[in-house]
Design a protein around this motif. Structure first.
Motif, PDB file in Angstrom:
ATOM      1  N   TRP A  12       0.828  -1.195   0.000  1.00  0.00           N
ATOM      2  CA  TRP A  12       0.000   0.000   0.000  1.00  0.00           C
ATOM      3  C   TRP A  12       0.870   1.256   0.000  1.00  0.00           C
ATOM      4  O   TRP A  12       2.053   1.209   0.341  1.00  0.00           O
ATOM      5  CB  TRP A  12      -0.952   0.021   1.193  1.00  0.00           C
ATOM      6  N   MET A  13       0.238   2.351  -0.414  1.00  0.00           N
ATOM      7  CA  MET A  13       0.826   3.684  -0.352  1.00  0.00           C
ATOM      8  C   MET A  13      -0.227   4.613   0.221  1.00  0.00           C
ATOM      9  O   MET A  13      -1.390   4.540  -0.169  1.00  0.00           O
ATOM     10  CB  MET A  13       1.224   4.178  -1.749  1.00  0.00           C
ATOM     11  N   ASP A  14       0.165   5.462   1.145  1.00  0.00           N
ATOM     12  CA  ASP A  14      -0.746   6.456   1.716  1.00  0.00           C
ATOM     13  C   ASP A  14      -0.379   7.844   1.211  1.00  0.00           C
ATOM     14  O   ASP A  14       0.808   8.192   1.136  1.00  0.00           O
ATOM     15  CB  ASP A  14      -0.661   6.469   3.248  1.00  0.00           C
ATOM     16  N   TYR A  15      -1.398   8.615   0.869  1.00  0.00           N
ATOM     17  CA  TYR A  15      -1.232   9.987   0.395  1.00  0.00           C
ATOM     18  C   TYR A  15      -2.095  10.906   1.238  1.00  0.00           C
ATOM     19  O   TYR A  15      -3.089  10.478   1.830  1.00  0.00           O
ATOM     20  CB  TYR A  15      -1.633  10.106  -1.074  1.00  0.00           C
ATOM     21  N   SER A  16      -1.731  12.166   1.276  1.00  0.00           N
ATOM     22  CA  SER A  16      -2.605  13.147   1.911  1.00  0.00           C
ATOM     23  C   SER A  16      -3.992  12.964   1.312  1.00  0.00           C
ATOM     24  O   SER A  16      -4.114  12.730   0.102  1.00  0.00           O
ATOM     25  CB  SER A  16      -2.103  14.563   1.651  1.00  0.00           C
ATOM     26  N   PRO A  17      -5.052  13.073   2.138  1.00  0.00           N
ATOM     27  CA  PRO A  17      -6.402  12.804   1.618  1.00  0.00           C
ATOM     28  C   PRO A  17      -6.729  13.571   0.338  1.00  0.00           C
ATOM     29  O   PRO A  17      -7.344  13.024  -0.565  1.00  0.00           O
ATOM     30  CB  PRO A  17      -7.312  13.215   2.774  1.00  0.00           C
ATOM     31  N   GLY A  18      -6.310  14.805   0.217  1.00  0.00           N
ATOM     32  CA  GLY A  18      -6.583  15.578  -0.991  1.00  0.00           C
ATOM     33  C   GLY A  18      -5.790  15.125  -2.198  1.00  0.00           C
ATOM     34  O   GLY A  18      -6.136  15.455  -3.334  1.00  0.00           O
ATOM     35  N   ASP A  19      -4.720  14.362  -1.989  1.00  0.00           N
ATOM     36  CA  ASP A  19      -3.870  13.915  -3.093  1.00  0.00           C
ATOM     37  C   ASP A  19      -4.178  12.500  -3.569  1.00  0.00           C
ATOM     38  O   ASP A  19      -3.791  12.123  -4.670  1.00  0.00           O
ATOM     39  CB  ASP A  19      -2.387  13.970  -2.683  1.00  0.00           C
ATOM     40  N   ARG A  20      -4.859  11.700  -2.740  1.00  0.00           N
ATOM     41  CA  ARG A  20      -5.068  10.303  -3.112  1.00  0.00           C
ATOM     42  C   ARG A  20      -5.819  10.156  -4.430  1.00  0.00           C
ATOM     43  O   ARG A  20      -5.405   9.406  -5.314  1.00  0.00           O
ATOM     44  CB  ARG A  20      -5.794   9.520  -2.027  1.00  0.00           C
ATOM     45  N   ASP A  21      -6.918  10.870  -4.604  1.00  0.00           N
ATOM     46  CA  ASP A  21      -7.711  10.705  -5.815  1.00  0.00           C
ATOM     47  C   ASP A  21      -6.961  11.194  -7.053  1.00  0.00           C
ATOM     48  O   ASP A  21      -7.087  10.607  -8.125  1.00  0.00           O
ATOM     49  CB  ASP A  21      -9.061  11.404  -5.680  1.00  0.00           C
ATOM     50  N   THR A  22      -6.169  12.247  -6.894  1.00  0.00           N
ATOM     51  CA  THR A  22      -5.341  12.722  -8.007  1.00  0.00           C
ATOM     52  C   THR A  22      -4.330  11.646  -8.387  1.00  0.00           C
ATOM     53  O   THR A  22      -4.134  11.338  -9.571  1.00  0.00           O
ATOM     54  CB  THR A  22      -4.621  14.021  -7.627  1.00  0.00           C
ATOM     55  N   MET A  23      -3.685  11.044  -7.382  1.00  0.00           N
ATOM     56  CA  MET A  23      -2.733   9.972  -7.641  1.00  0.00           C
ATOM     57  C   MET A  23      -3.422   8.801  -8.333  1.00  0.00           C
ATOM     58  O   MET A  23      -2.897   8.241  -9.296  1.00  0.00           O
ATOM     59  CB  MET A  23      -2.077   9.510  -6.346  1.00  0.00           C
ATOM     60  N   LEU A  24      -4.598   8.427  -7.873  1.00  0.00           N
ATOM     61  CA  LEU A  24      -5.326   7.317  -8.506  1.00  0.00           C
ATOM     62  C   LEU A  24      -5.609   7.598  -9.978  1.00  0.00           C
ATOM     63  O   LEU A  24      -5.505   6.705 -10.810  1.00  0.00           O
ATOM     64  CB  LEU A  24      -6.624   7.033  -7.762  1.00  0.00           C
ATOM     65  N   GLY A  25      -5.955   8.827 -10.307  1.00  0.00           N
ATOM     66  CA  GLY A  25      -6.183   9.180 -11.706  1.00  0.00           C
ATOM     67  C   GLY A  25      -4.943   8.943 -12.558  1.00  0.00           C
ATOM     68  O   GLY A  25      -5.023   8.389 -13.658  1.00  0.00           O
ATOM     69  N   HIS A  26      -3.800   9.335 -12.038  1.00  0.00           N
ATOM     70  CA  HIS A  26      -2.539   9.106 -12.759  1.00  0.00           C
ATOM     71  C   HIS A  26      -2.219   7.612 -12.833  1.00  0.00           C
ATOM     72  O   HIS A  26      -1.705   7.132 -13.843  1.00  0.00           O
ATOM     73  CB  HIS A  26      -1.392   9.862 -12.090  1.00  0.00           C
ATOM     74  N   LEU A  27      -2.515   6.880 -11.782  1.00  0.00           N
ATOM     75  CA  LEU A  27      -2.242   5.442 -11.763  1.00  0.00           C
ATOM     76  C   LEU A  27      -3.113   4.671 -12.758  1.00  0.00           C
ATOM     77  O   LEU A  27      -2.673   3.670 -13.322  1.00  0.00           O
ATOM     78  CB  LEU A  27      -2.416   4.874 -10.356  1.00  0.00           C
ATOM     79  N   VAL A  28      -4.335   5.129 -12.972  1.00  0.00           N
ATOM     80  CA  VAL A  28      -5.208   4.490 -13.961  1.00  0.00           C
ATOM     81  C   VAL A  28      -4.560   4.563 -15.337  1.00  0.00           C
ATOM     82  O   VAL A  28      -4.475   3.566 -16.064  1.00  0.00           O
ATOM     83  CB  VAL A  28      -6.614   5.131 -13.968  1.00  0.00           C
ATOM     84  N   GLU A  29      -4.071   5.745 -15.697  1.00  0.00           N
ATOM     85  CA  GLU A  29      -3.410   5.903 -17.001  1.00  0.00           C
ATOM     86  C   GLU A  29      -2.108   5.111 -17.057  1.00  0.00           C
ATOM     87  O   GLU A  29      -1.815   4.454 -18.056  1.00  0.00           O
ATOM     88  CB  GLU A  29      -3.145   7.389 -17.283  1.00  0.00           C
ATOM     89  N   LEU A  30      -1.330   5.145 -15.997  1.00  0.00           N
ATOM     90  CA  LEU A  30      -0.090   4.375 -15.953  1.00  0.00           C
ATOM     91  C   LEU A  30      -0.376   2.883 -16.107  1.00  0.00           C
ATOM     92  O   LEU A  30       0.312   2.187 -16.854  1.00  0.00           O
ATOM     93  CB  LEU A  30       0.663   4.637 -14.649  1.00  0.00           C
ATOM     94  N   GLY A  31      -1.386   2.390 -15.424  1.00  0.00           N
ATOM     95  CA  GLY A  31      -1.745   0.979 -15.523  1.00  0.00           C
ATOM     96  C   GLY A  31      -2.163   0.594 -16.931  1.00  0.00           C
ATOM     97  O   GLY A  31      -1.775  -0.460 -17.442  1.00  0.00           O
ATOM     98  N   ARG A  32      -2.937   1.450 -17.570  1.00  0.00           N
ATOM     99  CA  ARG A  32      -3.373   1.179 -18.941  1.00  0.00           C
ATOM    100  C   ARG A  32      -2.167   1.058 -19.863  1.00  0.00           C
ATOM    101  O   ARG A  32      -2.037   0.098 -20.622  1.00  0.00           O
ATOM    102  CB  ARG A  32      -4.317   2.277 -19.436  1.00  0.00           C
ATOM    103  N   LEU A  33      -1.265   2.023 -19.798  1.00  0.00           N
ATOM    104  CA  LEU A  33      -0.075   2.004 -20.654  1.00  0.00           C
ATOM    105  C   LEU A  33       0.823   0.811 -20.337  1.00  0.00           C
ATOM    106  O   LEU A  33       1.365   0.175 -21.245  1.00  0.00           O
ATOM    107  CB  LEU A  33       0.703   3.308 -20.499  1.00  0.00           C
ATOM    108  N   THR A  34       0.974   0.518 -19.064  1.00  0.00           N
ATOM    109  CA  THR A  34       1.826  -0.599 -18.658  1.00  0.00           C
ATOM    110  C   THR A  34       1.291  -1.911 -19.209  1.00  0.00           C
ATOM    111  O   THR A  34       2.036  -2.707 -19.789  1.00  0.00           O
ATOM    112  CB  THR A  34       1.944  -0.650 -17.123  1.00  0.00           C
ATOM    113  N   ARG A  35      -0.016  -2.148 -19.038  1.00  0.00           N
ATOM    114  CA  ARG A  35      -0.604  -3.393 -19.539  1.00  0.00           C
ATOM    115  C   ARG A  35      -0.558  -3.476 -21.062  1.00  0.00           C
ATOM    116  O   ARG A  35      -0.328  -4.540 -21.625  1.00  0.00           O
ATOM    117  CB  ARG A  35      -2.030  -3.546 -19.019  1.00  0.00           C
ATOM    118  N   GLU A  36      -0.753  -2.351 -21.750  1.00  0.00           N
ATOM    119  CA  GLU A  36      -0.757  -2.345 -23.219  1.00  0.00           C
ATOM    120  C   GLU A  36       0.633  -2.478 -23.815  1.00  0.00           C
ATOM    121  O   GLU A  36       0.803  -3.123 -24.856  1.00  0.00           O
ATOM    122  CB  GLU A  36      -1.382  -1.044 -23.746  1.00  0.00           C
TER     123      GLU A  36
END
Length: 104
Positions: A10-34
């Motif tokens: 797991w990784m913990d982020y400031s509450p205001g930053d978690r959702d922003t990080m998740l948005g970036h991770l969604v794109e990173l995951g897509r590119l990584t899998r593709e």
């Protein structure tokens, strides 16, 4: 036979930053899998009981595939995009898989 590698934790982020990080991770995951044939699974998800926590699960065909992942252009772009976000905790482990079996 090359051993698979699982990265989990797991990784913990400031509450205001978690959702922003998740948005970036969604794109990173897509590119990584593709774009990375050595990536067998890549999932980062919000923990439903902790507003700071992102759960990590990655499965790689080999340690080499994981090492190469960190040299890709999409990882470099991702790191630049999230450099201003505040991570407040982390617990990640890499596991070398000795054997697997179907659980059906």
């Amino acid at each position: 036979m090359t051993a698979e590698v699982i990265v989990s934790g797991w990784m913990d982020y400031s509450p205001g930053d978690r959702d922003t990080m998740l948005g970036h991770l969604v794109e990173l995951g897509r590119l990584t899998r593709e774009e990375e044939p050595g990536c067998l699974d890549y999932a980062m998800t919000a923990d439903p009981t902790d507003e700071r926590r992102i759960r990590v699960y990655e499965r790689w065909a080999s340690q080499r595939a994981l090492d190469e992942h960190f040299t890709t252009a999409h990882i470099k772009d991702f790191r630049a995009a999230v450099s201003g976000l505040t991570r407040v905790g982390v617990s990640l482990q890499a596991h070398t898989v000795a054997a697997s079996r179907d659980m059906r």
